[in-house]
Design an enzyme around this catalytic site. Structure first.
Site, PDB file in Angstrom:
ATOM      1  N   ASP A  67       0.839  -1.205   0.000  1.00  0.00           N
ATOM      2  CA  ASP A  67       0.000   0.000   0.000  1.00  0.00           C
ATOM      3  C   ASP A  67       0.870   1.250   0.000  1.00  0.00           C
ATOM      4  OD1 ASP A  67      -2.385  -1.521   0.218  1.00  0.00           O
ATOM      5  OD2 ASP A  67      -1.981  -1.792   2.357  1.00  0.00           O
ATOM      6  N   ASP A  69       0.564   5.397   0.473  1.00  0.00           N
ATOM      7  CA  ASP A  69      -0.267   6.523   0.889  1.00  0.00           C
ATOM      8  C   ASP A  69       0.444   7.826   0.569  1.00  0.00           C
ATOM      9  OD1 ASP A  69      -1.952   4.607   1.877  1.00  0.00           O
ATOM     10  OD2 ASP A  69      -1.359   4.869   3.974  1.00  0.00           O
ATOM     11  N   ASP A 145       0.925   8.549  14.598  1.00  0.00           N
ATOM     12  CA  ASP A 145       1.077   7.765  15.825  1.00  0.00           C
ATOM     13  C   ASP A 145       2.529   7.488  16.216  1.00  0.00           C
ATOM     14  OD1 ASP A 145       1.406   6.028  13.680  1.00  0.00           O
ATOM     15  OD2 ASP A 145      -0.257   4.723  14.207  1.00  0.00           O
TER      16      ASP A 145
END
Length: 447
Positions: A67, A69, A145
């Site tokens: 993935d 992003d 995070d």
């Protein structure tokens, strides 16, 4: 102490470090061509765009991310204007998804770390429930995070931009939360699971201050949406690092919250047989993922909840409940209780129960029953599960051997063998000397 947002004291310092191309290993050859297309189109339209998060982190440790992003200063609506193949998703966290066939490039607008009074950033009891206040790249970095997830790759000069010390943390293989750990876990308790999962996946250590509050705050996980915890379980156990994830959950006190009845059963199983079986099953799962073989969530949960099933079944049998009824009740009870924490969809819970209930049928050798079991749609999964039970106890060895052979034999050969075995049993019974029947004395009829 719980906090609704980062206070001045807990907001980490931001300091930009630009790591030039000759000092890192991120190459455009390893980046999805569709992600690059998105980045170049954003740039050509006058917007800033960066590859961000897990993809940058994984490329830095030599991984192959699936993935990709993108973070940008364009709003979701502006991204949608640039791409016909774009759809906007999310209320809690508004995103643009740019769709290229089966690949989706997720594009997020830089988020601010404060509430601007618009109602687009909403915190409820320390929990972040809405986060759509847009800001600068610096603000975006500190609200992510972990430091390892706050690295930005630029197509302008092919550098990696680091605002919170993530580059060194990746190099030192450390998972570190940005900001005050307790505050960050209270904002979103699922971060505790992410810490375990990413450390397991990457072979990182969880930094002591990041690990310290987890055991104390573990009960907060139970307040998370059960559907979200189901998705997190799949990520924990079906990404190829199930054994390390399980050990991490145990080590940091999260297992009793995520799988309460199994954790209790494992704690009370003195021989350790159930834990041995569970770890062997997770090892097999990791191997299947590595070989790109399918793994069914039904089989995974049959394994994870088997200790709970065994313990509940033993309790019901101790209450003199008939065997078949006890099995059905134990399967239902464990499933229903687990649903309080993890929303296991029926399409997985039903086959999970069938895998358990078929275990008691492997002892049968009658021809009809053997062929009926072989034809059962869950036979293969149930047999694999039986084979796994050998790890816990050698008492299943004969059954495993019989059913392994039964699958390999043509139907007529198997039928003939079962028939011969039945006749042999009949002959043994006939050859045994008949027992003398004792004549019962008749009671005198009174009156």
């Amino acid at each position: 102490m719980p906090a609704d947002h980062h206070t001045e004291n807990s907001t980490p310092a931001v300091s930009l470090r630009t790591v030039p191309r000759d000092q890192h290993c991120v190459s455009r050859k390893e980046i999805s061509s569709n992600a690059l297309r998105v980045l170049y189109r954003l740039r050509d339209a006058g917007f800033a765009g960066y590859l961000v998060g897990g993809a940058v982190r994984d490329l830095l440790v030599g991984g192959h991310p699936k993935d990709f992003d993108v973070a940008t200063d364009a709003t979701p609506e502006q991204v949608k204007q640039l791409f016909r193949n774009c759809r906007l998703i999310g209320r809690r966290f508004r995103l643009a998804h740019v769709v290229f066939g089966r690949e989706i490039i997720e594009v997020a607008t830089f988020r601010a770390n404060s509430d601007d009074g618009s109602g687009d950033r909403e915190v409820d009891g320390g929990r972040l429930v809405r986060d759509n206040v847009y800001g600068t790249i610096e603000e975006d970095a500190i609200r992510r995070d972990f430091t390892a997830n706050a690295l930005y790759y630029s197509i302008e000069d092919f550098s990696v931009r680091d605002y919170v010390g993530g580059f060194d943390d990746v190099r030192n293989r450390v998972m570190r939360l940005i900001g005050d750990p307790e505050t960050r876990y209270r904002e979103d308790p699922v971060r505790m699971l992410r810490a375990i999962r990413l450390a397991a996946k990457l072979g990182f250590e969880i930094e002591p201050a990041t690990a310290a509050p987890i055991r104390t705050l573990a009960p907060l996980l139970a307040e998370s949406a059960p559907a979200r915890l189901f998705e997190e379980c799949l990520k924990l156990f079906l990404s190829g690092h199930a054994v390390e994830s399980f050990l991490g959950l145990e080590r940091h006190g999260l297992l009793p919250v995520l799988l309460p009845e199994s954790a209790a059963a494992l704690a009370s199983n003195r021989s350790g047989a159930l834990r041995r079986m569970l770890l062997e099953g997770l090892r097999n799962t990791d191997q299947r993922v590595a070989n790109e073989e399918p793994v069914s969530p039904a089989f995974l949960f049959a394994l994870l909840l088997w200790p709970a099933y065994c313990r509940t079944l033993a309790q019901l049998q101790a209450q003199q409940v008939h065997a078949a009824e006890a099995q059905r009740r134990a399967a239902d009870r464990v499933t229903v209780h687990q649903l309080d924490t993890v929303a296991l969809p029926r399409r997985f819970s039903q086959p999970m129960q069938e895998i358990w209930l078929l275990q008691s049928r492997f002892g049968g050798r009658q021809r009809k029953r053997v062929f009926r079991l072989l034809a059962h749609p869950r036979f293969r999964a149930a047999f694999d599960f039986l084979s796994l039970r050998l790890t816990a106890s050698p008492e299943h060895a004969d059954d495993v051997a019989f059913w392994r052979e039964a699958q390999a034999k043509p139907g007529d050969v198997l039928a003939a063998q079962l028939e011969a075995a039945r006749h042999a049993e009949d002959d043994i019974e006939t050859a045994s000397p008949p027992r003398r029947r004792r004549r019962r004395r008749r009671k005198p009829v009174s009156g």
